[in-house]
Design an enzyme around this catalytic site. Structure first.
Site, PDB file in Angstrom:
ATOM      1  N   GLU A 140      -9.025  -1.021 -10.672  1.00 21.76           N
ATOM      2  CA  GLU A 140      -8.246  -2.254 -10.881  1.00 21.76           C
ATOM      3  C   GLU A 140      -9.077  -3.508 -10.594  1.00 21.76           C
ATOM      4  OE1 GLU A 140      -5.670  -1.828 -12.429  1.00 21.76           O
ATOM      5  OE2 GLU A 140      -4.609  -0.033 -11.765  1.00 21.76           O
ATOM      6  N   HIS A 179      -3.075  -4.495  -3.747  1.00 20.47           N
ATOM      7  CA  HIS A 179      -2.193  -3.748  -4.641  1.00 20.47           C
ATOM      8  C   HIS A 179      -1.778  -2.455  -3.953  1.00 20.47           C
ATOM      9  CE1 HIS A 179      -0.671  -1.490  -8.009  1.00 20.47           C
ATOM     10  NE2 HIS A 179      -1.675  -0.641  -7.977  1.00 20.47           N
ATOM     11  N   HIS A 186       1.784   0.761  -3.797  1.00 17.33           N
ATOM     12  CA  HIS A 186       2.914   1.398  -4.477  1.00 17.33           C
ATOM     13  C   HIS A 186       4.103   1.587  -3.526  1.00 17.33           C
ATOM     14  CE1 HIS A 186      -0.496   3.575  -6.993  1.00 17.33           C
ATOM     15  NE2 HIS A 186      -0.400   2.288  -7.296  1.00 17.33           N
ATOM     16  N   GLU A 214      14.896 -13.675   5.714  1.00 14.49           N
ATOM     17  CA  GLU A 214      13.489 -14.068   5.763  1.00 14.49           C
ATOM     18  C   GLU A 214      12.829 -14.160   4.380  1.00 14.49           C
ATOM     19  OE1 GLU A 214      11.041 -14.342   8.760  1.00 14.49           O
ATOM     20  OE2 GLU A 214      12.975 -15.306   9.077  1.00 14.49           O
ATOM     21  N   HIS A 270       5.305   0.921 -11.344  1.00 12.14           N
ATOM     22  CA  HIS A 270       3.973   1.199 -10.806  1.00 12.14           C
ATOM     23  C   HIS A 270       3.811   0.706  -9.363  1.00 12.14           C
ATOM     24  CE1 HIS A 270      -0.647   1.409 -11.486  1.00 12.14           C
ATOM     25  NE2 HIS A 270      -0.400   1.202 -10.208  1.00 12.14           N
TER      26      HIS A 270
END
Ligand code: 13P
Ligand code: ZN
Length: 270
Positions: A116, A139, A141, A169, A210
Protein backbone atom coordinates in the site's frame (compact mmCIF):
# COMPACT_ATOMS: atom_id res chain seq x y z
CA UNK A 1 26.44 5.64 15.47
CA UNK A 2 23.75 5.18 18.09
CA UNK A 3 21.78 1.93 18.25
CA UNK A 4 18.74 2.47 16.02
CA UNK A 5 16.65 0.28 18.31
CA UNK A 6 16.90 3.05 20.91
CA UNK A 7 15.69 5.78 18.53
CA UNK A 8 12.46 7.34 19.85
CA UNK A 9 10.77 6.88 16.45
CA UNK A 10 11.66 3.15 16.45
CA UNK A 11 10.51 2.58 20.03
CA UNK A 12 7.24 4.39 19.34
CA UNK A 13 6.62 2.53 16.07
CA UNK A 14 7.17 -0.88 17.68
CA UNK A 15 4.88 0.00 20.59
CA UNK A 16 2.21 1.30 18.22
CA UNK A 17 2.08 -1.65 15.81
CA UNK A 18 2.16 -4.06 18.76
CA UNK A 19 -0.82 -2.25 20.28
CA UNK A 20 -2.62 -2.24 16.92
CA UNK A 21 -2.16 -6.01 16.76
CA UNK A 22 -3.37 -6.39 20.34
CA UNK A 23 -6.52 -4.44 19.43
CA UNK A 24 -7.29 -6.99 16.72
CA UNK A 25 -6.95 -4.46 13.94
CA UNK A 26 -4.14 -6.29 12.14
CA UNK A 27 -4.73 -9.97 11.57
CA UNK A 28 -1.87 -11.77 9.79
CA UNK A 29 -0.11 -9.09 7.69
CA UNK A 30 -3.20 -6.84 7.65
CA UNK A 31 -2.48 -3.13 7.92
CA UNK A 32 0.55 -0.93 7.36
CA UNK A 33 2.04 2.20 8.89
CA UNK A 34 4.38 4.90 7.58
CA UNK A 35 6.09 7.55 9.71
CA UNK A 36 7.85 10.43 7.97
CA UNK A 37 11.30 11.35 9.30
CA UNK A 38 13.77 14.08 8.46
CA UNK A 39 17.43 13.35 7.71
CA UNK A 40 18.27 15.07 11.00
CA UNK A 41 16.16 12.45 12.82
CA UNK A 42 17.92 9.45 11.33
CA UNK A 43 21.54 10.49 10.77
CA UNK A 44 22.61 9.62 14.31
CA UNK A 45 21.37 6.07 13.73
CA UNK A 46 22.29 5.19 10.15
CA UNK A 47 24.78 6.13 7.45
CA UNK A 48 22.77 8.34 5.08
CA UNK A 49 25.30 7.66 2.29
CA UNK A 50 24.79 3.90 2.45
CA UNK A 51 21.89 2.84 0.24
CA UNK A 52 21.21 -0.90 0.64
CA UNK A 53 18.88 -1.29 -2.36
CA UNK A 54 16.79 0.97 -4.60
CA UNK A 55 13.25 -0.03 -5.54
CA UNK A 56 11.05 1.74 -8.13
CA UNK A 57 7.76 2.78 -6.57
CA UNK A 58 5.68 2.85 -9.76
CA UNK A 59 4.49 6.41 -9.13
CA UNK A 60 5.97 9.88 -8.79
CA UNK A 61 6.01 11.75 -5.48
CA UNK A 62 8.52 14.52 -6.04
CA UNK A 63 7.09 16.46 -3.06
CA UNK A 64 8.59 13.77 -0.82
CA UNK A 65 12.02 13.62 -2.39
CA UNK A 66 14.73 13.37 0.27
CA UNK A 67 12.20 12.45 2.96
CA UNK A 68 12.72 9.34 5.04
CA UNK A 69 9.93 6.96 6.09
CA UNK A 70 9.87 4.19 8.64
CA UNK A 71 7.44 1.75 6.99
CA UNK A 72 6.04 -1.70 7.76
CA UNK A 73 7.08 -4.44 5.34
CA UNK A 74 4.76 -6.12 2.88
CA UNK A 75 3.48 -9.49 4.04
CA UNK A 76 4.89 -8.93 7.52
CA UNK A 77 2.89 -9.72 10.66
CA UNK A 78 2.39 -6.87 13.11
CA UNK A 79 2.59 -9.37 15.96
CA UNK A 80 6.21 -10.11 15.03
CA UNK A 81 7.54 -6.56 14.75
CA UNK A 82 8.45 -6.42 18.45
CA UNK A 83 10.63 -9.54 18.09
CA UNK A 84 12.45 -8.65 14.86
CA UNK A 85 12.03 -5.02 13.85
CA UNK A 86 14.82 -5.13 11.24
CA UNK A 87 13.02 -7.87 9.31
CA UNK A 88 9.48 -6.50 9.59
CA UNK A 89 10.16 -2.77 9.21
CA UNK A 90 12.36 -0.67 6.97
CA UNK A 91 13.56 2.89 6.54
CA UNK A 92 13.34 4.24 3.00
CA UNK A 93 14.31 7.54 1.43
CA UNK A 94 12.45 8.86 -1.60
CA UNK A 95 14.89 9.60 -4.42
CA UNK A 96 15.35 13.00 -5.99
CA UNK A 97 13.13 12.18 -8.99
CA UNK A 98 10.39 11.00 -6.60
CA UNK A 99 10.06 7.68 -8.44
CA UNK A 100 12.19 5.32 -6.35
CA UNK A 101 12.71 4.39 -2.74
CA UNK A 102 16.24 3.88 -1.41
CA UNK A 103 16.24 1.29 1.33
CA UNK A 104 18.45 2.63 4.11
CA UNK A 105 17.75 0.12 6.88
CA UNK A 106 15.64 -2.99 7.54
CA UNK A 107 13.69 -5.45 5.36
CA UNK A 108 16.61 -7.67 6.35
CA UNK A 109 15.24 -10.83 4.70
CA UNK A 110 15.19 -9.11 1.28
CA UNK A 111 11.62 -7.90 1.70
CA UNK A 112 10.25 -4.49 0.91
CA UNK A 113 7.79 -1.83 2.00
CA UNK A 114 4.03 -2.40 2.12
CA UNK A 115 2.05 -3.04 -1.04
CA UNK A 116 0.00 0.00 0.00
CA UNK A 117 3.00 2.30 -0.49
CA UNK A 118 1.15 4.33 -3.18
CA UNK A 119 -1.78 5.09 -0.80
CA UNK A 120 0.66 5.97 1.99
CA UNK A 121 2.94 8.26 0.01
CA UNK A 122 0.12 9.95 -1.90
CA UNK A 123 -1.76 10.47 1.39
CA UNK A 124 1.35 12.03 2.97
CA UNK A 125 1.53 14.48 0.06
CA UNK A 126 -2.18 15.31 0.38
CA UNK A 127 -2.14 15.76 4.16
CA UNK A 128 1.06 17.85 4.16
CA UNK A 129 -0.68 20.35 1.90
CA UNK A 130 -3.47 20.74 4.49
CA UNK A 131 -1.34 20.28 7.61
CA UNK A 132 2.45 20.76 7.37
CA UNK A 133 2.80 18.90 10.71
CA UNK A 134 1.39 15.64 9.40
CA UNK A 135 3.86 12.74 9.80
CA UNK A 136 1.86 9.52 9.97
CA UNK A 137 -0.36 7.47 7.70
CA UNK A 138 -1.86 4.35 9.27
CA UNK A 139 -3.98 1.61 7.71
CA UNK A 140 -5.67 -1.30 9.47
CA UNK A 141 -8.73 -3.57 9.49
CA UNK A 142 -10.80 -2.81 12.62
CA UNK A 143 -13.72 -5.26 12.75
CA UNK A 144 -16.56 -2.89 13.65
CA UNK A 145 -15.74 -0.20 11.09
CA UNK A 146 -15.47 -2.94 8.51
CA UNK A 147 -18.76 -4.51 9.63
CA UNK A 148 -20.44 -1.12 9.45
CA UNK A 149 -19.59 -0.80 5.75
CA UNK A 150 -21.77 -3.87 5.08
CA UNK A 151 -24.90 -2.52 6.72
CA UNK A 152 -24.68 1.29 6.67
CA UNK A 153 -25.19 3.75 3.83
CA UNK A 154 -21.71 4.66 2.52
CA UNK A 155 -22.67 8.32 2.00
CA UNK A 156 -19.92 10.24 3.82
CA UNK A 157 -22.20 12.65 5.61
CA UNK A 158 -24.55 9.88 6.77
CA UNK A 159 -21.61 7.64 7.83
CA UNK A 160 -19.93 10.49 9.72
CA UNK A 161 -23.14 11.60 11.46
CA UNK A 162 -23.84 8.06 12.64
CA UNK A 163 -20.34 7.76 14.13
CA UNK A 164 -20.64 11.19 15.79
CA UNK A 165 -23.93 10.06 17.38
CA UNK A 166 -22.42 6.86 18.79
CA UNK A 167 -20.25 8.46 21.47
CA UNK A 168 -19.81 12.00 22.71
CA UNK A 169 -16.07 12.08 22.02
CA UNK A 170 -16.38 11.30 18.30
CA UNK A 171 -17.17 14.81 17.04
CA UNK A 172 -14.47 16.22 19.32
CA UNK A 173 -11.80 13.82 18.03
CA UNK A 174 -12.72 13.89 14.35
CA UNK A 175 -14.78 17.02 13.63
CA UNK A 176 -13.58 16.78 10.02
CA UNK A 177 -15.55 13.52 9.76
CA UNK A 178 -14.86 10.32 7.90
CA UNK A 179 -14.59 10.02 4.14
CA UNK A 180 -15.53 6.78 2.46
CA UNK A 181 -14.31 4.98 -0.64
CA UNK A 182 -16.36 2.21 -2.22
CA UNK A 183 -14.66 -1.18 -2.54
CA UNK A 184 -11.65 -0.84 -4.82
CA UNK A 185 -8.72 -3.09 -5.63
CA UNK A 186 -6.11 -2.54 -2.94
CA UNK A 187 -2.35 -2.15 -3.44
CA UNK A 188 -2.80 -0.09 -6.62
CA UNK A 189 -1.98 3.46 -7.67
CA UNK A 190 -5.71 3.96 -8.38
CA UNK A 191 -6.74 3.36 -4.77
CA UNK A 192 -3.75 5.47 -3.72
CA UNK A 193 -4.92 8.43 -5.80
CA UNK A 194 -8.52 8.04 -4.58
CA UNK A 195 -7.41 7.80 -0.93
CA UNK A 196 -5.18 10.86 -1.20
CA UNK A 197 -8.02 12.86 -2.73
CA UNK A 198 -10.25 11.90 0.22
CA UNK A 199 -7.42 12.84 2.62
CA UNK A 200 -7.67 16.46 1.47
CA UNK A 201 -10.88 16.93 3.47
CA UNK A 202 -10.63 14.42 6.36
CA UNK A 203 -7.98 12.56 8.34
CA UNK A 204 -9.97 9.33 8.25
CA UNK A 205 -10.80 7.45 5.07
CA UNK A 206 -12.80 4.23 5.21
CA UNK A 207 -12.18 1.61 2.55
CA UNK A 208 -15.53 -0.18 2.30
CA UNK A 209 -15.33 -3.92 3.06
CA UNK A 210 -11.60 -3.55 3.75
CA UNK A 211 -10.53 -1.18 6.52
CA UNK A 212 -9.57 2.37 7.34
CA UNK A 213 -6.81 4.92 6.79
CA UNK A 214 -5.89 7.54 9.35
CA UNK A 215 -3.43 10.42 9.23
CA UNK A 216 -1.96 12.61 11.93
CA UNK A 217 1.01 14.48 13.34
CA UNK A 218 2.28 11.52 15.36
CA UNK A 219 1.63 7.83 15.97
CA UNK A 220 -0.39 8.46 19.15
CA UNK A 221 -2.73 10.97 17.53
CA UNK A 222 -3.33 8.74 14.51
CA UNK A 223 -3.86 5.64 16.65
CA UNK A 224 -6.33 7.60 18.81
CA UNK A 225 -8.22 8.78 15.76
CA UNK A 226 -8.78 5.24 14.50
CA UNK A 227 -9.45 3.98 18.04
CA UNK A 228 -12.22 6.55 18.52
CA UNK A 229 -13.86 5.90 15.13
CA UNK A 230 -13.70 2.16 15.81
CA UNK A 231 -15.35 2.69 19.21
CA UNK A 232 -18.16 4.61 17.48
CA UNK A 233 -18.58 1.76 14.99
CA UNK A 234 -18.59 -0.78 17.83
CA UNK A 235 -21.47 1.01 19.53
CA UNK A 236 -23.29 1.20 16.19
CA UNK A 237 -22.93 -2.54 15.62
CA UNK A 238 -24.27 -3.18 19.13
CA UNK A 239 -27.41 -1.07 18.62
CA UNK A 240 -28.13 -1.02 14.87
CA UNK A 241 -30.62 -3.88 15.13
CA UNK A 242 -32.40 -2.42 18.21
CA UNK A 243 -35.06 0.29 18.35
CA UNK A 244 -33.32 3.65 18.78
CA UNK A 245 -34.76 5.53 21.76
CA UNK A 246 -32.09 8.18 22.40
CA UNK A 247 -29.32 9.87 20.44
CA UNK A 248 -26.94 12.83 20.61
CA UNK A 249 -28.85 15.66 18.97
CA UNK A 250 -27.37 18.26 16.62
CA UNK A 251 -28.07 20.85 19.30
CA UNK A 252 -25.89 18.87 21.72
CA UNK A 253 -23.22 18.53 19.02
CA UNK A 254 -23.11 22.32 18.79
CA UNK A 255 -22.57 22.48 22.57
CA UNK A 256 -19.61 20.12 22.14
CA UNK A 257 -18.20 22.35 19.38
CA UNK A 258 -18.27 25.30 21.78
CA UNK A 259 -16.93 23.44 24.82
CA UNK A 260 -14.02 21.81 22.96
CA UNK A 261 -13.30 24.56 20.42
CA UNK A 262 -13.83 22.35 17.39
CA UNK A 263 -15.79 23.06 14.24
CA UNK A 264 -17.84 20.28 12.71
CA UNK A 265 -17.42 19.73 9.00
CA UNK A 266 -19.34 22.38 7.07
CA UNK A 267 -22.91 21.34 6.35
CA UNK A 268 -22.82 18.17 8.48
CA UNK A 269 -24.92 19.52 11.37
CA UNK A 270 -28.35 21.16 11.25
P1 13P B 1 0.91 -5.39 3.13
O1 13P B 1 1.27 -6.68 3.84
O2 13P B 1 1.50 -5.31 1.76
O3 13P B 1 1.24 -4.19 3.98
O4 13P B 1 -0.67 -5.39 2.91
C1 13P B 1 -1.56 -5.52 3.97
C2 13P B 1 -2.86 -4.82 3.72
O5 13P B 1 -3.53 -4.44 4.67
C3 13P B 1 -3.30 -4.58 2.35
O6 13P B 1 -4.32 -3.63 2.30
ZN1 ZN C 1 -5.51 -3.59 4.17
Amino acid sequence: MKDIMTAPFMVEMIRTVTEMYRHGWDERNGGNVSLMLEEADVQEYLDVKNVIRTIPTGFKAQELSGKYFLVTGTGKYFKNVQYDAAKNLGIVRITEDGENADIMWGYSDGGQFTSEFPAHMMSHVARLKVDPENRVVMHCHPANLLAMTYVHDLDEKAFTRTLWQMCTECIVVFPDGVNVLPWMLCGTNEIGIATAEKMETARLVVWAQHGIYGAGKDLDETFGLIETAEKGAEIYMKIAHLPLVNTITDEQMHLLEGRFSVKAREGYLE
